[in-house]
Each structure stands twice: as C-alpha cells, then as structure tokens.
Design a protein around this motif. Structure first.
Motif, PDB file in Angstrom:
ATOM      1  N   ARG A 175       0.816  -1.204   0.000  1.00  0.00           N
ATOM      2  CA  ARG A 175       0.000   0.000   0.000  1.00  0.00           C
ATOM      3  C   ARG A 175       0.856   1.263   0.000  1.00  0.00           C
ATOM      4  NH1 ARG A 175      -5.515  -0.831   3.567  1.00  0.00           N
ATOM      5  NH2 ARG A 175      -6.154  -2.800   2.608  1.00  0.00           N
ATOM      6  N   THR A 176       1.977   1.220   0.707  1.00  0.00           N
ATOM      7  CA  THR A 176       2.879   2.372   0.728  1.00  0.00           C
ATOM      8  C   THR A 176       3.429   2.650  -0.660  1.00  0.00           C
ATOM      9  OG1 THR A 176       3.501   1.955   3.041  1.00  0.00           O
ATOM     10  CG2 THR A 176       5.007   3.296   1.709  1.00  0.00           C
ATOM     11  N   ILE A 177       3.866   1.600  -1.357  1.00  0.00           N
ATOM     12  CA  ILE A 177       4.395   1.739  -2.717  1.00  0.00           C
ATOM     13  C   ILE A 177       3.304   2.223  -3.666  1.00  0.00           C
ATOM     14  CG2 ILE A 177       5.356   0.476  -4.678  1.00  0.00           C
ATOM     15  CD1 ILE A 177       6.764  -1.350  -2.633  1.00  0.00           C
ATOM     16  N   GLN A 178       2.124   1.659  -3.508  1.00  0.00           N
ATOM     17  CA  GLN A 178       0.995   2.041  -4.349  1.00  0.00           C
ATOM     18  C   GLN A 178       0.653   3.518  -4.163  1.00  0.00           C
ATOM     19  OE1 GLN A 178      -3.100   0.830  -3.221  1.00  0.00           O
ATOM     20  NE2 GLN A 178      -3.149  -0.230  -5.195  1.00  0.00           N
ATOM     21  N   ASN A 179       0.586   3.960  -2.929  1.00  0.00           N
ATOM     22  CA  ASN A 179       0.263   5.364  -2.654  1.00  0.00           C
ATOM     23  C   ASN A 179       1.317   6.305  -3.215  1.00  0.00           C
ATOM     24  OD1 ASN A 179      -2.031   4.546  -1.304  1.00  0.00           O
ATOM     25  ND2 ASN A 179      -1.135   4.743   0.739  1.00  0.00           N
ATOM     26  N   GLU A 180       2.587   5.917  -3.089  1.00  0.00           N
ATOM     27  CA  GLU A 180       3.670   6.748  -3.625  1.00  0.00           C
ATOM     28  C   GLU A 180       3.541   6.906  -5.133  1.00  0.00           C
ATOM     29  OE1 GLU A 180       7.226   4.854  -2.295  1.00  0.00           O
ATOM     30  OE2 GLU A 180       7.123   5.707  -0.272  1.00  0.00           O
ATOM     31  N   PHE A 181       3.227   5.805  -5.811  1.00  0.00           N
ATOM     32  CA  PHE A 181       3.062   5.895  -7.269  1.00  0.00           C
ATOM     33  C   PHE A 181       1.896   6.815  -7.619  1.00  0.00           C
ATOM     34  CE2 PHE A 181       1.089   4.770 -11.253  1.00  0.00           C
ATOM     35  CZ  PHE A 181       2.165   4.690 -12.119  1.00  0.00           C
ATOM     36  N   ARG A 182       0.788   6.642  -6.959  1.00  0.00           N
ATOM     37  CA  ARG A 182      -0.412   7.393  -7.310  1.00  0.00           C
ATOM     38  C   ARG A 182      -0.239   8.889  -7.066  1.00  0.00           C
ATOM     39  NH1 ARG A 182      -5.412   3.225  -5.675  1.00  0.00           N
ATOM     40  NH2 ARG A 182      -4.792   1.670  -7.229  1.00  0.00           N
ATOM     41  N   ILE A 183       0.362   9.240  -5.955  1.00  0.00           N
ATOM     42  CA  ILE A 183       0.597  10.655  -5.655  1.00  0.00           C
ATOM     43  C   ILE A 183       1.566  11.264  -6.655  1.00  0.00           C
ATOM     44  CG2 ILE A 183       1.632  12.245  -3.991  1.00  0.00           C
ATOM     45  CD1 ILE A 183       0.522  10.402  -1.767  1.00  0.00           C
ATOM     46  N   ASN A 184       2.706  10.602  -6.864  1.00  0.00           N
ATOM     47  CA  ASN A 184       3.724  11.149  -7.758  1.00  0.00           C
ATOM     48  C   ASN A 184       3.298  11.122  -9.213  1.00  0.00           C
ATOM     49  OD1 ASN A 184       6.122  11.873  -6.044  1.00  0.00           O
ATOM     50  ND2 ASN A 184       5.848   9.762  -5.377  1.00  0.00           N
ATOM     51  N   ARG A 283       6.441  -0.908 -10.674  1.00  0.00           N
ATOM     52  CA  ARG A 283       5.382  -0.341  -9.833  1.00  0.00           C
ATOM     53  C   ARG A 283       5.740   1.055  -9.319  1.00  0.00           C
ATOM     54  NH1 ARG A 283       1.455   1.180  -8.324  1.00  0.00           N
ATOM     55  NH2 ARG A 283      -0.267   0.250  -7.184  1.00  0.00           N
ATOM     56  N   SER A 284       7.026   1.411  -9.381  1.00  0.00           N
ATOM     57  CA  SER A 284       7.468   2.698  -8.844  1.00  0.00           C
ATOM     58  C   SER A 284       7.964   3.660  -9.921  1.00  0.00           C
ATOM     59  CB  SER A 284       8.585   2.476  -7.813  1.00  0.00           C
ATOM     60  OG  SER A 284       8.131   1.674  -6.740  1.00  0.00           O
ATOM     61  N   ALA A 285       7.839   3.276 -11.185  1.00  0.00           N
ATOM     62  CA  ALA A 285       8.449   4.051 -12.268  1.00  0.00           C
ATOM     63  C   ALA A 285       7.533   5.158 -12.792  1.00  0.00           C
ATOM     64  CB  ALA A 285       8.855   3.114 -13.405  1.00  0.00           C
ATOM     65  N   TYR A 286       7.041   5.993 -11.895  1.00  0.00           N
ATOM     66  CA  TYR A 286       6.160   7.080 -12.315  1.00  0.00           C
ATOM     67  C   TYR A 286       6.901   8.111 -13.166  1.00  0.00           C
ATOM     68  CZ  TYR A 286       8.345   8.969  -8.089  1.00  0.00           C
ATOM     69  OH  TYR A 286       9.254   9.355  -7.142  1.00  0.00           O
ATOM     70  N   ASN A 287       8.236   8.170 -13.020  1.00  0.00           N
ATOM     71  CA  ASN A 287       9.023   9.115 -13.829  1.00  0.00           C
ATOM     72  C   ASN A 287       8.998   8.783 -15.315  1.00  0.00           C
ATOM     73  OD1 ASN A 287      10.027  10.961 -11.877  1.00  0.00           O
ATOM     74  ND2 ASN A 287      11.430   9.399 -11.121  1.00  0.00           N
ATOM     75  N   GLU A 288       8.604   7.570 -15.662  1.00  0.00           N
ATOM     76  CA  GLU A 288       8.554   7.164 -17.069  1.00  0.00           C
ATOM     77  C   GLU A 288       7.237   7.571 -17.746  1.00  0.00           C
ATOM     78  OE1 GLU A 288       9.269   2.974 -17.251  1.00  0.00           O
ATOM     79  OE2 GLU A 288      11.142   3.084 -16.128  1.00  0.00           O
ATOM     80  N   LEU A 289       6.279   8.024 -16.974  1.00  0.00           N
ATOM     81  CA  LEU A 289       4.972   8.359 -17.531  1.00  0.00           C
ATOM     82  C   LEU A 289       5.022   9.443 -18.618  1.00  0.00           C
ATOM     83  CD1 LEU A 289       2.767   8.241 -14.315  1.00  0.00           C
ATOM     84  CD2 LEU A 289       2.600   6.706 -16.282  1.00  0.00           C
ATOM     85  N   PRO A 290       5.778  10.545 -18.431  1.00  0.00           N
ATOM     86  CA  PRO A 290       5.793  11.576 -19.480  1.00  0.00           C
ATOM     87  C   PRO A 290       6.246  11.056 -20.835  1.00  0.00           C
ATOM     88  CG  PRO A 290       6.630  12.489 -17.440  1.00  0.00           C
ATOM     89  CD  PRO A 290       6.478  11.018 -17.214  1.00  0.00           C
ATOM     90  N   ASP A 291       7.277  10.212 -20.861  1.00  0.00           N
ATOM     91  CA  ASP A 291       7.755   9.672 -22.137  1.00  0.00           C
ATOM     92  C   ASP A 291       6.703   8.784 -22.795  1.00  0.00           C
ATOM     93  OD1 ASP A 291      10.167  10.969 -21.978  1.00  0.00           O
ATOM     94  OD2 ASP A 291      11.262   9.247 -21.166  1.00  0.00           O
ATOM     95  N   LYS A 292       6.007   7.989 -21.992  1.00  0.00           N
ATOM     96  CA  LYS A 292       4.968   7.111 -22.539  1.00  0.00           C
ATOM     97  C   LYS A 292       3.821   7.942 -23.108  1.00  0.00           C
ATOM     98  CE  LYS A 292       7.048   3.329 -21.343  1.00  0.00           C
ATOM     99  NZ  LYS A 292       7.577   2.381 -22.367  1.00  0.00           N
ATOM    100  N   ILE A 293       3.479   9.003 -22.422  1.00  0.00           N
ATOM    101  CA  ILE A 293       2.390   9.866 -22.888  1.00  0.00           C
ATOM    102  C   ILE A 293       2.816  10.632 -24.142  1.00  0.00           C
ATOM    103  CG2 ILE A 293       0.986  11.880 -22.311  1.00  0.00           C
ATOM    104  CD1 ILE A 293       1.083  10.889 -19.376  1.00  0.00           C
TER     105      ILE A 293
END
Length: 334
Positions: A175-184, A283-293
């Motif tokens: 849940r901690t990892i999940q919350n970190e991804f969702r917030i970031n 599960r923690s790679a939220y920094n990759e989202l801009p490139d995918k988008i």
C-alpha cells in the motif's frame, strides 16, 4: 442455463447483467438462483449439465478448487495457473442493463437477502439519487458508441489505501508503494502536461499526504466520473488490490481510451503491449509516464490505441459478447 450465487456483490454485477443480456438476446429463460454453497465473489453457471465457476476475486489465490468444476474462469489469473480447464476472465467492469427488468427475474431468496441490499438498491436507484452509481449512467446502452478525438487529453482519478488499516506487513508495504506511485503520478502528469485531469478521492489520508491533489466531492462519485471519462483520450492506471488490475482499465477500454499502466502480471486474452496499452517498467516508475504519454501524443498515436481498445472491449467486455465468448471457449453455446 442456470446462474447460482450466494451473495450479489459488486464484483458479480458484470456477470449478472451479461447473463441477463444473453438470455434476452437468445430468448432463453432467466434462472438466477440463490445457493449458499457458492463462495463469496464467485458464481456458478450450469449449461448442458456442465459447470463453470466464475472467480471475481482481486486475489491471485483461487476462491475454490478448479477440479470441482468442468471449467474455471478467474479474473486475477497468473500465467502459471492457467490450465486446460482454467481460463482468464479478463477485465471486470461495473455495468448494468435494464436493471428493473432484471429484478423481476431474480429468485426471491436473492432479492430479500440482507447482504444483497446494496446491489438491489443500486438497481432500483436508476438516477443515482441515493447511491453513488446510478444504473442509468452505468447501463451499457449509455456507454459511447464511437471513439472521439479530444486532442489527447489525459485523466487519472485514483484513491489511496491506508497501510495502517491492514495488519499484514507485506500488505502495508504494498500500500505504501501504491500510494507513492499514485501521488507522484498525479503530480508529474500535472506538471508536464496542460490538458489533464488528475487527483485523489477525498479522505483523511489523501488530505494528509497530498492535500494539493484532493478532488472536490462534485467529481468523486461514480456518476460524475463516468461522464467526465467520456471526454478524455488517455487514461493512466496502476495495479489495485493484491497487485492485480482493478476496474479502471476495463472502464478505459469500454470508453475507447488509450491506456498507460504499471506492468500487467495476469492473463488477458489478446491484449498486447503498444497495441492496447503502454506500460512503465515497474510499480514505482512514475518518472517514465511523461515519455509514454509523449509517444502516444506523437502523430496522434493515442487514436490508434483508442480504436483498438474500443474494438477489444466490444469483443471481451460488452454483454453482447461477454458470456457468448465464454460459452464458445467451453463449447457450451446454447
């Protein structure tokens, strides 16, 4: 063809209405019965003296023993668990179809069962005056009929799960990892792109950890969310409970959206990376989202994915094909 369940949970809504749709389309008598032996979040279909168990659990663990049935369809199915009689149930979506007419066909034991009050109430509450998901909105006849181009805009509405509410150490960490991804993920999308709608459903934890992202109540109910969703092209998703996909991806597909998600670790029929979805590496790679988008925005690649997903949802999620496909796999078509 008889459908049996012990409790009508929200997880079973997709199956119950798809069964009703199939029976009406094929002019077959509706037989939905109460059976206290059926496990929670599962249902049994009997066709030509053959049995199919539908396992809608969020967990990768099996609700029941697959050998007890001729066929076993599981929502959160790991590849290692797939076998001759065990098949993926694919994505689950809360939808409805002529809810009043369905209620008239239900066994009285189901209608008056105390644990079914929520779903019976939702079925009766067509306009969503008393519940947060009016079935008038969820009715499959009200979903989009075509894919529209809104310029590649992005949506990600999500919620947090409190680690302190679960005693299991592994679940606390998940849940901690999940919350970190969702917030970031919300923050980085909001920072990098202009045409976006992101945020967290309001609760004490969201207000404490990310008050800047908390959504107003006017956007938080299901009815408002689905209306909003129809006006976007790209949807962001991540694993839900037990590290398996929740309803979000299925909803995106029904609305013909391109999908960017965390890795999918369950079996999904004919669902391919870069055709139906794009994924970040972990599960923690939220920094990759801009490139995918950005890739989806180039030359409007998102529209190709939107079209592919709209077709996929018609074949695998829409009640017109949901049950008929399963009966075809099992060779039990009426």
């Amino acid at each position: 063809m008889k459908l049996e369940l012990s409790v009508w949970t929200h997880h079973l809504t997709h199956l119950v209405y798809s069964y009703f749709y199939y029976c009406r389309a094929n002019k077959i008598g509706v037989n939905i019965s109460y059976n206290p032996k059926i496990k929670y979040n599962s249902a049994k279909l009997t066709v030509h003296n053959k049995t199919i168990l539908f396992d809608y659990s969020d967990d990768t663990k099996f609700i029941d023993t697959s050998d007890n049935f001729d066929y076993y369809f599981k929502r959160s199915l790991l590849k290692r668990d797939q076998s001759l009689n065990v098949h993926p149930l694919n994505f689950n979506v809360p939808l409805a179809y002529k809810s009043y007419q369905l209620l008239l066909k239900l066994n009285k034991d189901l209608v008056f069962h105390k644990f079914n009050r929520t779903e019976i109430g939702r079925a009766l509450d067509v306009f969503g005056w008393f519940t947060n998901s009016g079935h008038g909105t969820l009715d499959i006849r009200n979903y989009p009929k075509t894919v529209s181009d809104f310029g590649g805009n992005i949506i990600y509405y999500t919620r947090l799960w409190n680690p302190d509410n679960n005693p299991n150490p592994d679940e606390k960490e998940r849940r901690t990892i999940q919350n970190e991804f969702r917030i970031n993920a919300c923050r980085i999308i909001k920072k990098e792109f202009k045409n976006v709608e992101v945020g967290l459903y309001a609760d004490d934890l969201s207000k404490k950890l990310a008050s800047d992202l908390v959504l107003p109540s006017s956007k938080s109910d299901k009815k408002s969310y689905l209306k909003k969703l129809s006006k976007f092209n790209i949807g962001i998703a991540d694993d839900g409970l037990k590290n398996t996909p929740g309803w979000k991806i299925g909803e995106y597909l029904m609305f013909g959206k391109a999908v960017v998600t965390t890795p999918l670790n369950i079996c999904i029929d004919d669902f391919y990376e870069e055709v139906n979805y794009s994924k970040v590496s972990s599960r923690s790679a939220y920094n990759e989202l801009p490139d995918k988008i950005e890739y989806l925005l180039q030359n409007k690649n998102y529209l190709k994915m939107c079209e592919a997903n709209f077709i996929w949802s018609k074949n695998y999620i829409h009640p017109k094909n949901y049950l008929s496909r399963i009966l075809k796999v099992t060779e039990l078509s009426e």
